[in-house]
Design a protein around this motif. Structure first.
Motif, short mmCIF file in Angstrom:
data_model
loop_
_atom_site.label_atom_id
_atom_site.label_comp_id
_atom_site.label_asym_id
_atom_site.label_seq_id
_atom_site.Cartn_x
_atom_site.Cartn_y
_atom_site.Cartn_z
N ALA A 171 0.86 -1.18 0.00
CA ALA A 171 0.00 0.00 0.00
C ALA A 171 0.89 1.23 0.00
CB ALA A 171 -0.91 0.00 1.22
N ILE A 172 0.67 2.13 -0.95
CA ILE A 172 1.53 3.29 -1.12
C ILE A 172 0.67 4.55 -1.17
CG2 ILE A 172 3.33 4.36 -2.54
CD1 ILE A 172 2.49 0.86 -3.41
N ALA A 173 0.95 5.49 -0.26
CA ALA A 173 0.27 6.78 -0.30
C ALA A 173 0.91 7.64 -1.37
CB ALA A 173 0.37 7.46 1.06
N LEU A 174 0.11 8.08 -2.34
CA LEU A 174 0.62 8.90 -3.43
C LEU A 174 0.52 10.38 -3.06
CD1 LEU A 174 -1.03 6.94 -6.39
CD2 LEU A 174 1.27 6.65 -5.43
N ALA A 175 1.23 11.20 -3.79
CA ALA A 175 1.36 12.63 -3.43
C ALA A 175 0.04 13.38 -3.48
CB ALA A 175 2.39 13.29 -4.35
N ASP A 176 -0.92 12.94 -4.28
CA ASP A 176 -2.17 13.67 -4.44
C ASP A 176 -3.31 13.05 -3.62
OD1 ASP A 176 -2.25 11.34 -5.83
OD2 ASP A 176 -2.77 12.21 -7.77
N LEU A 209 5.59 5.02 -7.34
CA LEU A 209 5.92 6.41 -7.01
C LEU A 209 6.44 7.18 -8.22
CD1 LEU A 209 7.59 5.81 -3.53
CD2 LEU A 209 5.36 6.88 -3.98
N ILE A 210 6.90 6.48 -9.24
CA ILE A 210 7.38 7.14 -10.46
C ILE A 210 6.20 7.47 -11.39
CG2 ILE A 210 8.77 6.85 -12.55
CD1 ILE A 210 10.61 5.02 -10.88
N ASP A 211 5.34 6.50 -11.63
CA ASP A 211 4.16 6.68 -12.47
C ASP A 211 3.14 5.65 -12.00
OD1 ASP A 211 2.17 6.74 -14.42
OD2 ASP A 211 3.59 7.19 -16.03
N ALA A 212 2.09 6.10 -11.34
CA ALA A 212 1.17 5.20 -10.66
C ALA A 212 0.13 4.55 -11.55
CB ALA A 212 0.46 5.94 -9.53
N ARG A 213 0.07 4.90 -12.83
CA ARG A 213 -0.95 4.32 -13.70
C ARG A 213 -0.82 2.80 -13.73
NH1 ARG A 213 0.00 7.49 -19.15
NH2 ARG A 213 2.14 7.38 -18.34
N PRO A 214 -1.91 2.07 -13.49
CA PRO A 214 -1.84 0.61 -13.36
C PRO A 214 -1.18 -0.11 -14.53
CG PRO A 214 -3.93 1.38 -12.54
CD PRO A 214 -3.26 2.57 -13.17
N GLU A 215 -1.56 0.27 -15.77
CA GLU A 215 -0.97 -0.44 -16.91
C GLU A 215 0.52 -0.18 -17.02
OE1 GLU A 215 -2.17 3.58 -18.67
OE2 GLU A 215 -2.75 2.24 -17.02
N ILE A 216 0.99 0.98 -16.58
CA ILE A 216 2.41 1.31 -16.63
C ILE A 216 3.17 0.55 -15.55
CG2 ILE A 216 4.11 3.16 -16.45
CD1 ILE A 216 2.44 3.23 -19.00
N VAL A 217 2.61 0.54 -14.33
CA VAL A 217 3.28 -0.14 -13.21
C VAL A 217 3.44 -1.63 -13.51
CG1 VAL A 217 3.02 -0.84 -10.80
CG2 VAL A 217 2.59 1.53 -11.47
#
Length: 360
Positions: A171-176, A209-217
Motif C-alpha cells: 500500500a503506497i500513499a501517493l502525493a495527491d 511512485l514514479i508513475d502510478a498508472r496501473p498499466e504502466i506499473v
C-alpha cells in the motif's frame, strides 16, 4: 553371528549421513517391514527402537492432514520407479509439530518391478520457521493513511509449514492523496518464492511512485520479472483508489478479482478481462470503476483464501462474495471476519494475504 565390516564406500556414506544429520529408512514390500535408524526415530519424537516397523506405522507417524498426499506420492513413485521427494509433518508425544523432508528412491528387481523404497530424511522445522519469519518481516509493518480512507491487511501462513509461499501486499500513499494498492502471489514455495516476493513488492513500490498508472506499473514490473527473475511467474492485482473522485482504477496480471462491498449489504466481484501473470504477459489493460457516493469497502486477497482441492475456483469466489456481504465494513473487522468464514472449516493449505480499504 558376526557382522561383516563395512567397506570403505559404506564407511564414507555413513560419515556423510551422520555429518548431515540425516535419518534413513528401508521399506521391503515382500516382508512388509520398514526399518528406521535411530536418527529417523528421533525426528519423529520416538525413543530408539520406538518405531513399529511397518508401512502402516509410517503412515500413523504422519500428520493427519499430510497422510493422503504422502501415500499418493509413494504410489506415484512405485508406478514409475525412480527418485522422489516428500514433505510432511509429524506430531511428537509432547504435542509439538515438526517438519521433515524425505528424499527416497524406489528399489526394483531384475525385471524392473518395485520391491520397496529406501532413502534419507532431514528435520527442516527450523529452516521452515526461519523462512516464515523472513517472509513476515518483509511485509509492511505499518500501513499508510490518506484522507477519506481506512485500511487494514492480514497475512496468514499456511497451516502446512512446508508450504511457505510468496504471497504479498503493498500500500503506497501517493502525493495527491490517492492510494495505490497491490496484492500478489509468487508461484512456488520456499526461500526462492520469498526472495521473489520481496523483489516484486519492493520494485512495485518504487514504480508506483514514479508513475502510478496501473498499466504502466504492471508493464514495468513485468519487465523487471523477465530480466531478473526469468523463471518466475507472479500473479498480481494493482490499482489506484481515489477518495475524492471515488474511483478504483486497476489492472490484473492473472490474479483473483477484488470484491466491492456496499453499505446496503450487497457485494460483487470487480471482474474484468485479466491479462497473463507477470513474467508471461506482453501488455496490460486498465479498468475503471465508479464507486458512487455511498460508503464502500474494497477487499483484495490471494488465491489461498478461495481455492479448494477438487472444486472449481468459481465456487470459492462465490463463497468470497457471500462472506464479504455479511462481514462488517470496517477494514480490520472485515479482514478477520472473512478469513474466519472461509478458513474456519478447512486446513489452510496455502499462504493467504488480504487487504481491505473503506471509503466513507
Amino acid at each position: 553371528m558376526t557382522t561383516a565390516p563395512m567397506t570403505f564406500a559404506e564407511q564414507r556414506l555413513a560419515l556423510a549421513v551422520d555429518a548431515a544429520q540425516l535419518g534413513s529408512w528401508t521399506w521391503d514390500m515382500a516382508s512388509g517391514t520398514t526399518s528406521w535408524d535411530e536418527r529417523l526415530e528421533e525426528m519423529h519424537g520416538l525413543a530408539p527402537g520406538g518405531f513399529g516397523g511397518t508401512f502402516e506405522d509410517w503412515v500413523a507417524a504422519l500428520h493427519p492432514e499430510d497422510r493422503q498426499a504422502c501415500i499418493t506420492r509413494v504410489q506415484e513413485a512405485l508406478a514409475d520407479p525412480g527418485p522422489y521427494v516428500l514433505f510432511h509433518r509429524t506430531t511428537w508425544p509432547d504435542g509439538s509439530v515438526h517438519s521433515i523432508e524425505c528424499r527416497g528412491t524406489v528399489l526394483v528387481d531384475d525385471a524392473g518391478q518395485p520391491t520397496g523404497t529406501t532413502g534419507v530424511a532431514i528435520d527442516i522445522t527450523m529452516r521452515e520457521q526461519l523462512v516464515q519469519t523472513l517472509q513476515t518481516a518483509l511485509l509492511p509493518p505499518t500501513l499508510p493513511t490518506v484522507p477519506g480512507a481506512s485500511l487494514a491487511a492480514r497475512y496468514r501462513a499456511a497451516d502446512k509449514t512446508t508450504a511457505i509461499g510468496g504471497d504479498w501486499y503493498a500500500a503506497i500513499a501517493l502525493a495527491d492523496d490517492r492510494l495505490a494498492l497491490a496484492i500478489g502471489d509468487v508461484a512456488g514455495h520456499g526461500l526462492d518464492a520469498v526472495a521473489d516476493m520481496a523483489a516484486a513488492r519492493f520494485s512495485l513500490r518504487t514504480l508506483a511512485l514514479i508513475d502510478a498508472r496501473p498499466e504502466i506499473v504492471l508493464d514495468r514490473l513485468n519487465q523487471v520479472v523477465r530480466v531478473f527473475e526469468s523463471d518466475t511467474m507472479i500473479t498480481a492485482l494493482y490499482g489506484v483508489l481515489d477518495p475524492v473522485e471515488r474511483t478504483w482504477t486497476f489492472a490484473s496480471a492473472g490474479h483473483v478479482p477484488a470484491v466491492l462491498r456496499r453499505s446496503d449489504g450487497s457485494a460483487c466481484l470487480l471482474e474484468a478481462a485479466s491479462d497473463p501473470p507477470l513474467g508471461t504477459a506482453s501488455s496490460f489493460r486498465t479498468h475503471r470503476v465508479d464507486l458512487g457516493p455511498d460508503a464502500v469497502t474494497l477487499f483484495l486477497c490471494t488465491d489461498g483464501l478461495v481455492e479448494r482441492r477438487r472444486e472449481p475456483i468459481t465456487r470459492g469466489l462465490e463463497r468470497l462474495v457471500a462472506a464479504c456481504a455479511t462481514a462488517p465494513m470496517e477494514p480490520e473487522l472485515m479482514c478477520d471476519d472473512v478469513i474466519a468464514q472461509l478458513l474456519g472449516e478447512f486446513p489452510n493449505q496455502d499462504d493467504v494475504a488480504v487487504v481491505a480499504v473503506r471509503l466513507t
